[in-house]
Design a protein around this motif. Structure first.
Motif, mmCIF file in Angstrom:
data_model
loop_
_atom_site.group_PDB
_atom_site.id
_atom_site.type_symbol
_atom_site.label_atom_id
_atom_site.label_comp_id
_atom_site.label_asym_id
_atom_site.label_seq_id
_atom_site.Cartn_x
_atom_site.Cartn_y
_atom_site.Cartn_z
ATOM 1 N N ASP A 286 0.840 -1.210 0.000
ATOM 2 C CA ASP A 286 0.000 0.000 0.000
ATOM 3 C C ASP A 286 0.872 1.256 0.000
ATOM 4 O OD1 ASP A 286 -2.311 -1.408 -0.057
ATOM 5 O OD2 ASP A 286 -2.844 -1.107 2.052
ATOM 6 N N LYS A 287 1.998 1.188 0.708
ATOM 7 C CA LYS A 287 2.872 2.360 0.778
ATOM 8 C C LYS A 287 3.605 2.597 -0.549
ATOM 9 C CE LYS A 287 3.288 2.443 5.749
ATOM 10 N NZ LYS A 287 4.161 2.209 6.919
ATOM 11 N N TRP A 288 3.890 1.529 -1.279
ATOM 12 C CA TRP A 288 4.443 1.719 -2.631
ATOM 13 C C TRP A 288 3.462 2.545 -3.460
ATOM 14 C CZ3 TRP A 288 8.084 -1.521 -5.850
ATOM 15 C CH2 TRP A 288 9.084 -2.087 -5.058
ATOM 16 N N ALA A 289 2.171 2.185 -3.350
ATOM 17 C CA ALA A 289 1.153 2.908 -4.117
ATOM 18 C C ALA A 289 1.058 4.350 -3.634
ATOM 19 C CB ALA A 289 -0.191 2.198 -3.980
ATOM 20 N N LYS A 290 1.108 4.539 -2.302
ATOM 21 C CA LYS A 290 1.028 5.876 -1.722
ATOM 22 C C LYS A 290 2.201 6.764 -2.179
ATOM 23 C CE LYS A 290 -1.151 6.531 2.718
ATOM 24 N NZ LYS A 290 -1.044 6.199 4.144
ATOM 25 N N ALA A 291 3.362 6.151 -2.335
ATOM 26 C CA ALA A 291 4.547 6.899 -2.778
ATOM 27 C C ALA A 291 4.540 7.086 -4.295
ATOM 28 C CB ALA A 291 5.819 6.167 -2.341
ATOM 29 N N ARG A 292 3.448 6.738 -4.922
ATOM 30 C CA ARG A 292 3.307 6.809 -6.377
ATOM 31 C C ARG A 292 4.443 6.060 -7.065
ATOM 32 N NH1 ARG A 292 -0.766 11.096 -7.899
ATOM 33 N NH2 ARG A 292 -0.380 10.126 -9.904
ATOM 34 N N GLY A 293 4.574 4.801 -6.659
ATOM 35 C CA GLY A 293 5.645 3.972 -7.195
ATOM 36 C C GLY A 293 5.300 3.329 -8.526
ATOM 37 N N ALA B 157 10.292 5.268 -5.606
ATOM 38 C CA ALA B 157 9.944 6.627 -6.023
ATOM 39 C C ALA B 157 11.162 7.332 -6.634
ATOM 40 C CB ALA B 157 9.417 7.422 -4.828
ATOM 41 N N TRP B 158 12.332 7.116 -6.036
ATOM 42 C CA TRP B 158 13.544 7.775 -6.535
ATOM 43 C C TRP B 158 13.903 7.287 -7.940
ATOM 44 C CZ3 TRP B 158 16.186 11.916 -6.404
ATOM 45 C CH2 TRP B 158 17.547 11.979 -6.724
ATOM 46 N N THR B 159 13.677 5.991 -8.229
ATOM 47 C CA THR B 159 13.949 5.512 -9.590
ATOM 48 C C THR B 159 13.026 6.227 -10.581
ATOM 49 O OG1 THR B 159 12.374 3.659 -9.492
ATOM 50 C CG2 THR B 159 14.625 3.207 -8.784
ATOM 51 N N LEU B 160 11.784 6.508 -10.166
ATOM 52 C CA LEU B 160 10.845 7.166 -11.078
ATOM 53 C C LEU B 160 11.090 8.671 -11.176
ATOM 54 C CD1 LEU B 160 7.702 5.124 -10.090
ATOM 55 C CD2 LEU B 160 8.800 5.134 -12.334
ATOM 56 N N VAL B 161 11.570 9.279 -10.074
ATOM 57 C CA VAL B 161 11.932 10.704 -10.126
ATOM 58 C C VAL B 161 13.039 10.898 -11.172
ATOM 59 C CG1 VAL B 161 13.118 12.520 -8.809
ATOM 60 C CG2 VAL B 161 11.181 11.293 -7.797
ATOM 61 N N ASN B 162 13.851 9.865 -11.350
ATOM 62 C CA ASN B 162 14.941 9.944 -12.316
ATOM 63 C C ASN B 162 14.577 9.377 -13.681
ATOM 64 O OD1 ASN B 162 17.482 11.052 -11.031
ATOM 65 N ND2 ASN B 162 16.734 9.651 -9.457
ATOM 66 N N ASP B 163 13.305 9.070 -13.873
ATOM 67 C CA ASP B 163 12.869 8.550 -15.169
ATOM 68 C C ASP B 163 12.330 9.712 -16.002
ATOM 69 O OD1 ASP B 163 11.621 7.278 -17.315
ATOM 70 O OD2 ASP B 163 11.172 5.500 -16.100
ATOM 71 N N VAL B 164 13.066 10.073 -17.034
ATOM 72 C CA VAL B 164 12.698 11.271 -17.810
ATOM 73 C C VAL B 164 11.388 11.073 -18.573
ATOM 74 C CG1 VAL B 164 15.043 12.139 -18.065
ATOM 75 C CG2 VAL B 164 14.134 10.540 -19.766
ATOM 76 N N ARG B 165 10.936 9.813 -18.676
ATOM 77 C CA ARG B 165 9.695 9.567 -19.414
ATOM 78 C C ARG B 165 8.458 9.730 -18.547
ATOM 79 N NH1 ARG B 165 10.362 3.606 -20.433
ATOM 80 N NH2 ARG B 165 10.859 3.881 -18.240
ATOM 81 N N ASP B 166 8.679 9.870 -17.233
ATOM 82 C CA ASP B 166 7.547 9.863 -16.302
ATOM 83 C C ASP B 166 6.914 11.248 -16.202
ATOM 84 O OD1 ASP B 166 6.421 8.074 -13.814
ATOM 85 O OD2 ASP B 166 6.415 10.223 -13.392
ATOM 86 N N GLY B 167 5.595 11.275 -16.126
ATOM 87 C CA GLY B 167 4.882 12.551 -16.136
ATOM 88 C C GLY B 167 4.249 12.937 -14.811
ATOM 89 N N ALA B 168 4.589 12.216 -13.720
ATOM 90 C CA ALA B 168 3.920 12.510 -12.441
ATOM 91 C C ALA B 168 4.911 13.011 -11.391
ATOM 92 C CB ALA B 168 3.197 11.266 -11.938
ATOM 93 N N GLN B 169 5.893 13.778 -11.856
ATOM 94 C CA GLN B 169 6.984 14.154 -10.939
ATOM 95 C C GLN B 169 6.509 14.977 -9.752
ATOM 96 O OE1 GLN B 169 9.802 12.861 -11.033
ATOM 97 N NE2 GLN B 169 9.763 11.922 -13.043
ATOM 98 N N ALA B 170 5.715 16.033 -10.013
ATOM 99 C CA ALA B 170 5.312 16.930 -8.927
ATOM 100 C C ALA B 170 4.479 16.182 -7.888
ATOM 101 C CB ALA B 170 4.525 18.108 -9.481
ATOM 102 N N GLU B 171 3.552 15.345 -8.388
ATOM 103 C CA GLU B 171 2.696 14.591 -7.469
ATOM 104 C C GLU B 171 3.526 13.596 -6.654
ATOM 105 O OE1 GLU B 171 2.328 15.072 -10.656
ATOM 106 O OE2 GLU B 171 0.229 15.100 -11.299
ATOM 107 N N ARG B 172 4.503 12.967 -7.298
ATOM 108 C CA ARG B 172 5.299 11.973 -6.588
ATOM 109 C C ARG B 172 6.162 12.631 -5.514
ATOM 110 N NH1 ARG B 172 7.265 9.822 -10.545
ATOM 111 N NH2 ARG B 172 5.627 8.252 -10.773
ATOM 112 N N LEU B 173 6.789 13.756 -5.876
ATOM 113 C CA LEU B 173 7.627 14.435 -4.882
ATOM 114 C C LEU B 173 6.784 14.907 -3.697
ATOM 115 C CD1 LEU B 173 10.065 16.346 -7.252
ATOM 116 C CD2 LEU B 173 10.690 14.629 -5.547
ATOM 117 N N ALA B 174 5.551 15.340 -3.989
ATOM 118 C CA ALA B 174 4.667 15.732 -2.884
ATOM 119 C C ALA B 174 4.313 14.519 -2.029
ATOM 120 C CB ALA B 174 3.403 16.386 -3.429
ATOM 121 N N ALA B 175 4.156 13.365 -2.685
ATOM 122 C CA ALA B 175 3.736 12.161 -1.953
ATOM 123 C C ALA B 175 4.831 11.621 -1.054
ATOM 124 C CB ALA B 175 3.297 11.075 -2.943
ATOM 125 N N VAL B 176 6.091 11.858 -1.409
ATOM 126 C CA VAL B 176 7.179 11.282 -0.610
ATOM 127 C C VAL B 176 7.786 12.290 0.371
ATOM 128 C CG1 VAL B 176 7.772 9.601 -2.391
ATOM 129 C CG2 VAL B 176 8.988 11.799 -2.313
#
Lengths: 254, 117
Positions: free
Chosen positions: A119-126, A189-208
């Motif tokens: 559940d926390k993976w999902a919460k962190a927008r993983g 979350a950090w792997t996705l923050v570094n994924d240039v193809r990902d479009g949910a950066q602001a939401e993910r950073l807020a979530a973590v």
């Protein structure tokens, strides 16, 4: 020539294995298991269930360190049992104490309930969210991601997580604050923050961010020390903190 | 349910603690070096007043030092209390912020006293 006992030369003939039985309330039961020259902790648990006590509950799937199902507390330390050789952990007297993973509810015996962990993976927008296609269509922009680029190397460093929960069970901060997202979710979350193809950066950073997120980490690095895949969730969390520090200080957060 | 400080507020507290830590790293060093140099000829009230009275630079230094120390300490205690005692929520956060600012105010008042003495 100094005398050595047979145990010291060949290891013990039988293992004394204390196994947690029950749910949150319960107790240990001891089993005697024949020692083998080459034997994993998961082999021992399987032997107990097949030969001594078919009511023993535990979880495993691949047996080769890929699926992340079989983690347990072995002699006080969270480990993946399929890749942990008894000879490395049982000592000359052949003693094992097996409990379910810490920091998680117990379903029964050695099976921990992984629900809060995932559940926390999902919460962190993983979850990867394509940049250009919120409806799931193929994005128009085709990203070329050079493997040697700094961001891809940051992502690659944490991408091999198998979700075994060893880091989560080893984390002091999780035990102090049940809301804390934990090393695995933040690493993801950090792997996705570094994924240039990902479009949910602001939401993910807020979530973590904040007290339930990366800012509670004390960098004691139990996660990094215990990760069976030799990943470094502690460094990933530090990366999130660094990113959020500068974004906040420079007013880059929306 | 207890009202929690917003995540944004929590991040601001964290950033404030890191920034004050950076200030303290410099301020504590300056402070210690000053102490070591100042006491070599013995320590007298006249020496201290001679150094600080009417000196805007020292006033500014000690005001920043006291503010950083007060905030840094209070935010740190907030985190310890949250983890060890479960003291979480907006009420506690505001109380810690108040304690931090009050501590800083005592320090700044002392610095002002020496400046205006």
């Amino acid at each position: 020539m100094p005398q050595t006992s047979r145990e010291e030369r060949e290891g013990p003939r039988t293992l004394a294995v204390r196994v947690w039985r029950g749910r949150e309330e319960g107790g240990f039961r001891e089993y005697r298991v024949p020692a083998q020259a080459n034997q994993t902790v998961l082999d021992v648990v399987t032997w107990i269930q097949r030969e001594l006590d078919p009511t023993l509950a535990y979880r495993f799937a691949c047996r080769v360190g890929m699926c992340g199902s079989c983690a347990m507390t072995v002699n006080g330390r969270a480990r993946w049992t399929c890749r942990t050789h008894v000879s490395r952990v049982a000592g000359p007297e052949g003693r094992l104490e097996l409990r379910p993973l810490a920091n998680l509810p117990v379903i029964r015996d050695l099976a921990a309930d992984m629900t809060p962990f995932f559940d926390k993976w999902a919460k962190a927008r993983g979850r990867f969210q394509p940049k250009d296609a919120p409806d799931g269509a193929v994005p128009e922009e085709f990203h070329v991601v050079p493997p040697a680029s700094r961001q891809r190397r940051e992502a690659d460093a944490g991408i091999e997580c198998i979700g075994c929960g060893v880091c989560y069970a080893s984390c002091d901060v999780v035990s102090w604050n049940p809301d804390y997202l934990g090393p695995a979710a933040l690493n993801r979350a950090w792997t996705l923050v570094n994924d240039v193809r990902d479009g949910a950066q602001a939401e993910r950073l807020a979530a973590v961010a904040g007290d339930a997120g990366c800012h509670s980490c004390h960098s004691t690095q139990s996660c990094t020390e215990h990760c069976p895949k030799q990943l470094d969730p502690s460094a990933a969390i530090a990366g999130l903190k660094r990113r959020l520090f500068w974004d906040t200080l420079l007013g880059r957060r929306a | 349910m207890r009202a929690m400080t917003s995540v944004r507020g929590q991040v601001h507290l964290w950033v404030a603690q890191r920034v004050t830590a950076m200030l303290l790293a410099v301020a504590v060093t300056v402070h210690l070096v000053t102490i070591i140099l100042a006491v070599r000829g013995g320590l007298t009230a006249a020496d201290i007043l001679g150094r600080l009275r009417g000196h805007e630079g020292w006033l500014a230094f000690y005001a920043v030092f006291a503010l950083a120390a007060g905030l840094h300490g209070a935010i740190g205690l907030r985190n310890i209390a949250a983890e060890m005692l479960g003291w979480r929520g907006r009420g506690f956060d505001l109380a810690w912020l108040g304690i931090g600012l009050l501590t800083a105010a005592f320090g700044i008042r002392a610095a002002w006293g020496l400046y205006a003495a």
